[in-house]
Design an enzyme around this catalytic site. Sequence first.
Site, PDB file in Angstrom:
ATOM      1  N   GLY A 123       0.772  -1.201  -0.034  1.00 24.69           N
ATOM      2  CA  GLY A 123       0.067  -0.044   0.015  1.00 24.69           C
ATOM      3  C   GLY A 123       0.704   1.289   0.166  1.00 24.69           C
ATOM      4  N   GLN A 124       0.084   2.357  -0.102  1.00 23.74           N
ATOM      5  CA  GLN A 124       0.790   3.833  -0.330  1.00 23.74           C
ATOM      6  C   GLN A 124       0.057   4.559   0.265  1.00 23.74           C
ATOM      7  OE1 GLN A 124       4.158   4.317  -1.906  1.00 23.74           O
ATOM      8  NE2 GLN A 124       3.804   6.473  -0.749  1.00 23.74           N
ATOM      9  N   GLY A 163      -0.254   8.970   2.503  1.00 22.23           N
ATOM     10  CA  GLY A 163       0.430  10.344   2.469  1.00 22.23           C
ATOM     11  C   GLY A 163       1.693  10.073   3.193  1.00 22.23           C
ATOM     12  N   PHE A 164       1.700   9.170   4.424  1.00 21.37           N
ATOM     13  CA  PHE A 164       2.922   9.058   5.131  1.00 21.37           C
ATOM     14  C   PHE A 164       3.984   8.334   4.498  1.00 21.37           C
ATOM     15  CE2 PHE A 164       5.530   6.848   8.265  1.00 21.37           C
ATOM     16  CZ  PHE A 164       5.329   7.706   9.490  1.00 21.37           C
ATOM     17  N   GLY A 165       3.742   7.496   3.570  1.00 27.15           N
ATOM     18  CA  GLY A 165       4.486   6.750   2.662  1.00 27.15           C
ATOM     19  C   GLY A 165       4.069   5.387   2.546  1.00 27.15           C
ATOM     20  N   PRO A 166       5.101   4.322   1.870  1.00 28.28           N
ATOM     21  CA  PRO A 166       4.651   3.135   1.705  1.00 28.28           C
ATOM     22  C   PRO A 166       4.651   2.135   2.655  1.00 28.28           C
ATOM     23  CG  PRO A 166       6.844   3.357   1.211  1.00 28.28           C
ATOM     24  CD  PRO A 166       6.608   4.814   1.534  1.00 28.28           C
ATOM     25  N   VAL A 167       3.635   1.079   2.626  1.00 22.59           N
ATOM     26  CA  VAL A 167       3.573   0.114   3.500  1.00 22.59           C
ATOM     27  C   VAL A 167       3.892  -0.989   3.045  1.00 22.59           C
ATOM     28  CG1 VAL A 167       1.819  -0.977   4.984  1.00 22.59           C
ATOM     29  CG2 VAL A 167       1.427   1.358   4.492  1.00 22.59           C
ATOM     30  N   LYS A 214       4.823   0.480   7.984  1.00 20.03           N
ATOM     31  CA  LYS A 214       4.676   1.981   7.279  1.00 20.03           C
ATOM     32  C   LYS A 214       5.917   2.679   7.546  1.00 20.03           C
ATOM     33  CE  LYS A 214       0.843   3.908   8.137  1.00 20.03           C
ATOM     34  NZ  LYS A 214      -0.332   4.983   8.605  1.00 20.03           N
ATOM     35  N   ASP A 240      -9.489  12.115  10.408  1.00 22.38           N
ATOM     36  CA  ASP A 240      -9.112  11.486   8.728  1.00 22.38           C
ATOM     37  C   ASP A 240      -9.860  10.174   8.342  1.00 22.38           C
ATOM     38  OD1 ASP A 240      -8.087  11.972   6.203  1.00 22.38           O
ATOM     39  OD2 ASP A 240      -6.182  10.928   6.721  1.00 22.38           O
TER      40      ASP A 240
END
Length: 829
Positions: A517-518, A520-524, A538, A635
């Site tokens: 996954g991806q 706003g924090f970054g890729p997972v 994450k 959110d």
Amino acid sequence: MNTFILLLLLLLSSSCFAVDRITFSTPIKDSETIVSDKGMFMFGFFSPVDSTGRYAGIWYNNIPVQTVVWVANKDNPVEDMSGVVSMSEDGNLVVMDGRRRVFWSTNVSVSASANSTWAQLLDTGNLVLQGTENDGEFFWESFRNPSDSYLPRMVLESDARTGRTIKITSWKSPSDPSPGNYTAGLAADPLPEVFIWKDGVAVWRTGPWNGQIFIGFPDVDTGLFLNEFALNNDNQGKVSVSYANDSGKYHFKLDHEGYISQKSWNEEKKNWSVELKLPKTECDEFGKCGQFASCNPRRKPLCRCIKGFEPKNYTEWNRGNWTSGCRRRAPLKCERRNNGNGNGGEEDGFLRLKKMKAPNSTQRSDANEQECPRSCLQNCSCTAYTFDRGYGCMFWTGSLFDMQEFRVNGIDLQIRLANSEIKKPNKLPVVVTIPVIGGTFIIVFCILFARRKATKRREAEKDRKAKLVFERMEAFSSGNPTQAHLINQAKLKDLPLFEFQVLAAATDDFALANKIGQGGFGPVYKGKMEEGQEIAVKRLSRASGQGLEELVNEVVVISKLQHRNLVRLLGCCIEGEERLLVYEFMPKKSLDSYLFDPLKQKLLHWKTRFRIMEGICRGLLYLHRDSRLRIIHRDLKPSNILLDEHLNPKISDFGLARIFHGNEDEAANTRRVVGTYGYMSPEYAMEGLFSEKSDVFSLGVILLEIISGRRSSSFHKDEETTNLLAYAWKLWNEGKASELADPAVYDEGFEKEIRRCVHISLLCVQELANDRPSVSTVIWMLSNENSDLPEPKQPAFIARKGVSDAESSDRSSRKASINNASITAVTGR
């Protein structure tokens, strides 16, 4: 011709059996019945086994074993088969015999004529009295006047203000449904828990509710047993507990011997399967061992005084009569001081007992983990405490009663003892007479010393890293007193820290093949630890607008929360420029990956979608009301709802969440508006105002997306409406709300439920925050399918054409967004 007449008679017969209500003009006689709309339950007259009395009651339909779940005239049977159930002149439902003697009545003030009221049997098993003049509300319902059975959607209730309670009551015997000796219900003071009483005296209890489960069940899978329970507490004296289960042939029954059984219908064996029966052992008997004693069913004798206490009456104790309990051997410091022994001497201490049933009369404190033992020591009446991140600090005063030792589950109970009773290390003389033994001792000592030194070095390194993390956390939290307070509660050694090398190895150096996954924090990334545990990692992207502040926020918030509908944070890592969060692995990924995928969305049947909606609501209710902290998520969106292997939802991503204490205002203001367009409430997006009702707005959008299978922002320029809210509002005004449903799951059998869910969703997205319901009200509306709902007002259409929910509302910064699951930040206008 004869064939035609026969077919006509059959059709008329089937239509008669389909009738689910009693009116003034259509009473039912002893030989007749009514059946709920979908054929789940039947209402009519019956006789219990070995009895000739006739009772009006409700039982499961189409089950060969007649299982009665409710009785009307339970203490006044009709003596023959002349019984009739009809509407009386004053609009009440009554049971009469052939001589028109009344044997039972709903006996409520109807304020309507008999011609304008009727009784209806619902598919939940609820018999309701309603009329044309009460706007869809019920004058009376069997669910609020139960017999011995507790059905899905039924509520047990205790209201200290009115004295009103809703309990279930056992039959006197299998052949006599009149009220027996046992009742079961909810006791709210001081903390909510369910009791069984015999003639008003407690004989069993569940232990207190911790926000997720009742914590006093002996060696059972509480997650399996209680995963559908929900408790609502208005904090003003009214507490209720309900449960929901997809299977209608499922209930709890309190029998005439005082046992409560969890039963489900086994279609293959054609009988009721008893999944759990309580009380389970002798130790479940309330107060079996008296005060300051614990019970263990695997031990002979069952009862034992806890350390620091002795039997009050040795003679009775040795004979197996433990009711007098135990007494303290050495007085506590307060007692010594009150007896004139100066300042009382050395401070008391605590003895830790693991996997214990919480004693009776639990009280709750706002003290944090460090303050909890101190607050107990400062209270001379406090005799024990426990602390858990799920339910915080709990303590007991006076005698400790009804304790039990479990093999699994339970709490770690800290018993207060005089300093002299606290175990000290034994000092045994060691005499070394043989040189070989002495040499061996020296070698072993050196090995242990070296190992201990290495361990201390590793712990010191961990403390150093933890301290560095802690200091960086403090720096970022200096402007947030609530967050800073929570960080100061944490013990440095208890911070959930992972080494970067361990996480790199688990994810195969963050290989692209492991990327799941991806955001706003970054890729997972998916990872697997050496011991086999699967994790989700994450990793902060350098292009991300987020960083340590969001990571700190998430660690502080979610590490203190435990709920089946919240994702579990396993730890974090901060080394150099690397910032990572480690979660439990969710094999089905996020809700949006199913909901908006043309192939996968077909796997989300309507019942599954409804269960997901309920799960999200329960997780949100825990954040808003049931957890020790009050949290606004800020959110909520489908990409932040993860699914486990059974497609159960778990709310995730607390990087933007805000924490409230109980004494803070219901709403707050921020200059930094964060979130995602399409899910932000108007007052938050435009003015920076956020509250529980701003989360409710996001929830309403998510519910509409679950119903429709469409993104809120997926509408094209050539379509009549700008977004999903506008489209739903248009269909609602045209009387076509059910057309919003995803064609992949639409079923006429669920049309009423779908229309109701659209109704509830529109109530959640109303423009004014005060018009929106609370999450607890949303859960109640979802669970009570026949309750009347207010008309929704026009929703706020804040999403604009051409702006996706993934786009940042901060048009000045224009930060890159990798996909539509990003977290965005804007400046309030």
